[in-house]
Design a protein around this motif. Structure first.
Motif, PDB file in Angstrom:
ATOM      1  N   UNK A   1      39.552 -53.715 -33.882  1.00 42.38           N
ATOM      2  CA  UNK A   1      40.021 -52.508 -33.206  1.00 42.38           C
ATOM      3  C   UNK A   1      38.884 -51.779 -32.516  1.00 42.38           C
ATOM      4  N   UNK A   2      37.765 -51.620 -33.219  1.00 43.04           N
ATOM      5  CA  UNK A   2      36.655 -50.831 -32.690  1.00 43.04           C
ATOM      6  C   UNK A   2      36.693 -49.413 -33.215  1.00 43.04           C
ATOM      7  N   UNK A   3      35.533 -48.765 -33.202  1.00 41.29           N
ATOM      8  CA  UNK A   3      35.444 -47.405 -33.742  1.00 41.29           C
ATOM      9  C   UNK A   3      34.188 -46.731 -33.210  1.00 41.29           C
TER      10      UNK A   3
ATOM     11  N   UNK B   1      43.596 -61.563 -34.697  1.00 43.14           N
ATOM     12  CA  UNK B   1      43.534 -60.118 -34.924  1.00 43.14           C
ATOM     13  C   UNK B   1      42.929 -59.804 -36.291  1.00 43.14           C
ATOM     14  N   UNK B   2      41.914 -58.979 -36.307  1.00 41.61           N
ATOM     15  CA  UNK B   2      41.297 -58.567 -37.567  1.00 41.61           C
ATOM     16  C   UNK B   2      42.112 -57.393 -38.129  1.00 41.61           C
TER      17      UNK B   2
ATOM     18  N   UNK C   1      49.008 -55.547 -33.406  1.00 41.98           N
ATOM     19  CA  UNK C   1      49.317 -56.984 -33.415  1.00 41.98           C
ATOM     20  C   UNK C   1      50.536 -57.308 -32.575  1.00 41.98           C
ATOM     21  N   UNK C   2      51.467 -56.373 -32.476  1.00 43.37           N
ATOM     22  CA  UNK C   2      52.715 -56.639 -31.765  1.00 43.37           C
ATOM     23  C   UNK C   2      52.691 -56.218 -30.304  1.00 43.37           C
TER      24      UNK C   2
ATOM     25  N   UNK D   1      45.904 -61.165 -40.856  1.00 41.45           N
ATOM     26  CA  UNK D   1      45.347 -61.665 -42.110  1.00 41.45           C
ATOM     27  C   UNK D   1      46.302 -61.539 -43.295  1.00 41.45           C
ATOM     28  N   UNK D   2      47.019 -60.433 -43.356  1.00 38.24           N
ATOM     29  CA  UNK D   2      47.842 -60.205 -44.534  1.00 38.24           C
ATOM     30  C   UNK D   2      49.323 -60.381 -44.277  1.00 38.24           C
TER      31      UNK D   2
END
Length: 254
Positions: free
Chosen positions: A11-13, A69-70, A78-79, A104-105
């Motif tokens: 995503x980044x921050x 996607x992390x 994600x969508x 991931x989940x």
């Protein structure tokens, strides 16, 4: 046959700890699979952006990319966000075959990483029966993501914790998930003497800091670290990569 490039999309921050954690995680992935090209792209705040990485890969002659996607749940990014970015890249880079891997989940490896962080924070297997656990995620309004967090909390309850409550770092959700501090207080009100808080987030940042602040404010006894660049998380990235790579390999060898 050259393996597809693994592009990890974070995503980044504005918080520099976020990018540092992502890069540490991708470095660990490289160490687990030498020879695999692993790149990192960010949706916002950090460089390089996902389009910049894809353009560089195309210039370098790459032909096959798996964009991973992390993310821990299938929510808005994600969508919507990531598919939009990849769709535009495909249109502009027609020779680059880009596939989006699954998030991931949920996954047993994530639960293992969570348990490891709790162990590092001081929880021992014999402590679970007398300890309540707050599973604190960043928060979402997406029903699918909310359902996943609720299910993970139920699964953890069956591993020996005396009680497990899901919570969000942000304001209470429409489903009734409380904030971290409210979940800690609710467990206390039930008579739970020891409370642990486990952030179900990958990297440090504003929302994980909010989880930590809520845990301290409510007097939680144990606060685990974020999942971070753990071995379990690195192995899971490779598992999702392999799952996405299989259909393409099968098609090329048929």
């Amino acid at each position: 046959m050259t393996s597809p490039v693994l592009l990890v999309i974070a995503h980044g921050s504005r918080d520099p700890r976020h990018a540092a954690t992502v890069h540490a995680l991708t470095a660990r992935v490289r160490s687990l699979r030498p020879g695999l090209r692993v790149e990192t792209g960010f949706l916002d705040f950090n460089a390089p952006s996902v389009p910049q990485v894809l353009q560089r890969l195309a210039t370098d002659g790459a032909r096959d990319v798996i964009a991973l996607p992390l993310l821990l749940t299938r929510a808005f990014h994600a969508k919507s966000d990531i598919p939009t970015v990849l769709r535009r890249a495909r249109a502009g880079l027609p020779r680059l075959h880009i596939r989006q891997a699954e998030v991931l989940g949920p996954a047993p490896l994530l639960n293992s990483a969570l348990e490891q962080r709790l162990h590092e924070a001081g929880i021992r297997p014999g402590d679970k029966g007398s300890t309540g656990l707050v599973l604190a995620s960043a928060g979402s309004t997406d029903p699918e993501a909310i359902a996943v967090i609720a299910e993970i909390a139920r699964e953890l309850r069956h591993t020996g914790w005396c009680s497990v409550r899901p919570a969000f770092a942000s304001a209470a959700s429409p489903t009734g998930f409380p904030r971290t501090e409210d979940a800690v207080r609710a467990l206390r009100a039930e008579g739970v003497r020891r409370v642990a808080v486990a952030p179900y987030v990958i990297a440090p940042g504003r929302l994980p800091d909010r989880i930590a602040a809520g845990a301290r404010e409510a007097g939680a006894d144990v606060l685990a670290d974020v999942l971070g660049p753990s071995a379990e998380l690195a192995r899971l990235l490779l598992r999702r990569y392999d799952e996405a790579a299989v259909p393409r390999v099968a098609a090329l060898t048929a």
